[in-house]
Enzyme design. Structure first.
Site, PDB file in Angstrom:
ATOM      1  N   THR A   1       5.302  -0.166   1.182  1.00 42.93           N
ATOM      2  CA  THR A   1       5.261   0.450  -0.142  1.00 42.93           C
ATOM      3  C   THR A   1       6.543   1.171  -0.564  1.00 42.93           C
ATOM      4  OG1 THR A   1       2.884   0.634   0.026  1.00 42.93           O
ATOM      5  CG2 THR A   1       3.955   2.100  -1.558  1.00 42.93           C
TER       6      THR A   1
HETATM    7  P1  AMP Z   1       1.119   1.700   2.461  1.00 42.63           P
HETATM    8  O1  AMP Z   1       0.826   2.551   3.643  1.00 42.63           O
HETATM    9  O2  AMP Z   1       2.464   1.044   2.560  1.00 42.63           O
HETATM   10  O3  AMP Z   1       0.034   0.745   2.201  1.00 42.63           O
HETATM   11  O4  AMP Z   1       1.204   2.693   1.214  1.00 42.63           O
HETATM   12  C1  AMP Z   1       0.268   2.743   0.173  1.00 42.63           C
HETATM   13  C2  AMP Z   1      -0.070   4.161  -0.109  1.00 42.63           C
HETATM   14  O5  AMP Z   1       1.077   4.880  -0.500  1.00 42.63           O
HETATM   15  C3  AMP Z   1      -1.000   4.335  -1.305  1.00 42.63           C
HETATM   16  O6  AMP Z   1      -2.342   4.164  -0.962  1.00 42.63           O
HETATM   17  C4  AMP Z   1      -0.709   5.742  -1.747  1.00 42.63           C
HETATM   18  O7  AMP Z   1      -1.617   6.649  -1.191  1.00 42.63           O
HETATM   19  C5  AMP Z   1       0.675   6.030  -1.192  1.00 42.63           C
HETATM   20  N1  AMP Z   1       1.595   6.277  -2.313  1.00 42.63           N
HETATM   21  C6  AMP Z   1       1.927   5.411  -3.283  1.00 42.63           C
HETATM   22  N2  AMP Z   1       2.802   5.965  -4.152  1.00 42.63           N
HETATM   23  C7  AMP Z   1       3.015   7.219  -3.714  1.00 42.63           C
HETATM   24  C8  AMP Z   1       3.808   8.285  -4.185  1.00 42.63           C
HETATM   25  N3  AMP Z   1       4.572   8.167  -5.286  1.00 42.63           N
HETATM   26  N4  AMP Z   1       3.794   9.424  -3.472  1.00 42.63           N
HETATM   27  C9  AMP Z   1       3.049   9.542  -2.349  1.00 42.63           C
HETATM   28  N5  AMP Z   1       2.271   8.568  -1.866  1.00 42.63           N
HETATM   29  C10 AMP Z   1       2.253   7.417  -2.532  1.00 42.63           C
HETATM   30 ZN    ZN Z   2       2.206  -0.994  -1.055  1.00 41.34          ZN
HETATM   31 ZN    ZN Z   3      -0.636  -0.829   1.972  1.00 35.65          ZN
END
Ligand code: AMP
Ligand code: ZN
Ligand code: ZN
Length: 447
Positions: A103
């Site tokens: 992400t």
């Molecule tokens: P991942 O672990 O790569 O799947 O990340 C996805 C998660 O990142 C989402 O479910 C959000 O909770 C978190 N996330 C997305 N955008 C933000 C942000 N701007 N600030 C903090 N957390 C975020």
């Molecule tokens: Zn993502």
């Molecule tokens: Zn994810």
């Protein structure tokens, strides 16, 4: 926000003057809500009005549907996204994320045109052996600290050139990057209702021209969360796909009433794959005392000799991963030479869950409290098509009916900068990895 009474407006002007007189960062105000609700109120940073030249420019809304895999529209149906593609451009076989396909690295790649090894956000959480500090997306302090972020994100580029920008969530958007924050932004709140996110974007677009942002980001996490918890082939992902597709429909309907030249670009950061097996711990192969630090699958050695020892211990041990010394990672991954990537670098060869060690009790991912996730991403997109993401774009600057072959997401940056007439040839942060040539063909003849 705008309807402050004259007294608070006066107070604001006074505070702005005090801050600027003191040589501090631009004054920041929060929405007039009770303190307990401040996390979900837009924050305004005074940068002055859009310049006259910028007021004549079009508008770009960049939407991210986290974890929306390129083939979900065909599997689950997403009529609003399909309509956008028919009215403009799409990439039916997907947009290629940068490695690692997670992400924060990818959202920040999309808004900087730089591969993660160049912008420095190499994972959602990583260690910097020079700073001797950990960056984590879950730590509001590091997330908001601009010194972690390289490149010039689109909102910073816009603000520096006299164009106002707004972010309804985006990795990096809360940070003072090069001392600049978007004119309007939000503190991340996972639970902020989706429909209200869309409503806020439409509200921003109804501000007077001098205050109206021309570059806006918007973010939804539903599809990623459902994909982790239930896997990409689950009814829950179908429900999440329909929910965010409905939000796109609401946004398009709202934009239709505004009569503004808005280009709407909807992307995802990466896809999702069904996980094969349980967690595998690299720590079983070597003495983790050789590491100064480890974070998920990243290893930070105490010394060059320690890095070589860890490499030798891991090399050839399993067909579930490949291991490289930092500096010798295959060029195609674009993940080489940045110390934040650790040393050695482990690259999974399939949809495996690989980490250095079991995290300490209490530090587990709150999203998956009971056992490993069903779906995951982060893998090499060149060897795993499931990592590819959606791309849709429509608006007055986009040609109708364009179908693109897969392209790398670094190329969105020069496209958006071009639509907004922002100059990226003199960036203080140097060369951009993306190239306008890749997506120029989707632009209307006027470009
Ligand atoms: P991942 O672990 O790569 O799947 O990340 C996805 C998660 O990142 C989402 O479910 C959000 O909770 C978190 N996330 C997305 N955008 C933000 C942000 N701007 N600030 C903090 N957390 C975020
Ligand atoms: Zn993502
Ligand atoms: Zn994810």
């Amino acid at each position: 926000m705008r309807k402050r009474n004259w007294l608070s407006a006066l107070r604001f002007v006074f505070l702005a003057w005090v801050f600027s007189a003191a040589g501090l960062a631009p004054a920041i105000t929060q929405g007039q809500l009770p303190a307990s609700q401040h996390t979900s109120a837009p924050i305004t940073v005074e940068h002055g009005p859009n310049t006259a030249a910028q007021q004549a420019k079009p508008y770009v809304i960049l939407v991210s549907l986290d974890g929306f895999r390129y083939d979900y529209p065909r599997i689950y149906r997403s009529p609003n996204l399909d309509a956008l593609g028919a009215r403009g451009a799409s990439a039916p076989e997907g947009m290629i994320p940068a490695y690692p396909s997670i992400t924060f690295p990818n959202h920040y790649t999309i808004v900087t045109g730089l591969y993660p090894e160049h912008h420095g956000i190499v994972a959602n959480a990583f260690y910097d052996p020079v700073r001797k500090q950990v960056y984590s997306y879950k730590d509001p302090q590091t997330e908001a600290d601009g010194t972690w972020y390289g490149g010039t994100p689109l909102w910073v580029l816009a603000e520096q050139q006299g164009m106002r920008a707004a972010c309804f969530f985006w990795p990096g958007s809360e940070a003072d990057i090069q001392g600049v924050r978007p004119t309007y932004y939000m503190k991340y709140d996972n639970k902020f209702p989706n429909a209200q996110r869309v409503a806020q974007v439409l509200t921003w677009l109804q501000l007077p021209p001098a205050e109206r942002p021309h570059f806006i980001t918007l973010y939804f996490s539903d599809v990623d969360s459902a994909g982790h918890a239930h896997g990409p082939d689950s009814p829950e992902v179908g429900v999440a796909v329909h929910e965010v597709d409905d939000e796109i429909g609401r946004l398009v309907a709202g934009l239709g009433k505004l009569n503004l030249p808005v280009d709407l670009i909807v992307v995802a950061d990466h896809g999702m794959v069904k996980v094969d097996g349980d967690w595998m711990n690299l720590g079983q192969y070597f003495d983790t005392g050789l590491l100064e630090k480890s974070l998920e699958g990243f290893m930070y050695p105490r010394s060059e000799a320690a890095a070589e020892q860890v490499f030798a211990a891991l090399d050839g041990k399993s067909d579930k991963f490949k291991v490289y010394r930092n500096g010798s990672v295959p060029a195609g991954l674009r993940f080489d030479g940045n110390l934040r990537e650790g040393d050695p670098v482990v690259v999974p060869t399939g949809p495996y869950l690989i980490r250095v060690n079991v995290p300490p009790a209490g530090a587990g991912d709150a999203m998956h409290p009971s056992g490993p996730p069903v779906g995951m991403h982060g893998y090499d997109p060149a060897h795993m098509p499931e990592m590819k993401a959606i791309f849709f774009a429509a608006g007055p600057d986009i040609r109708a009916g364009e179908k693109l072959a897969p392209f790398e997401n670094v190329n969105l940056y020069p496209l958006i900068a071009h639509i907004l007439g922002l100059d990226i040839s003199h960036l203080t942060t140097g060369h951009v990895d993306g190239d306008l040539k890749v997506l120029r063909g989707i632009l209307d003849k006027a470009h």
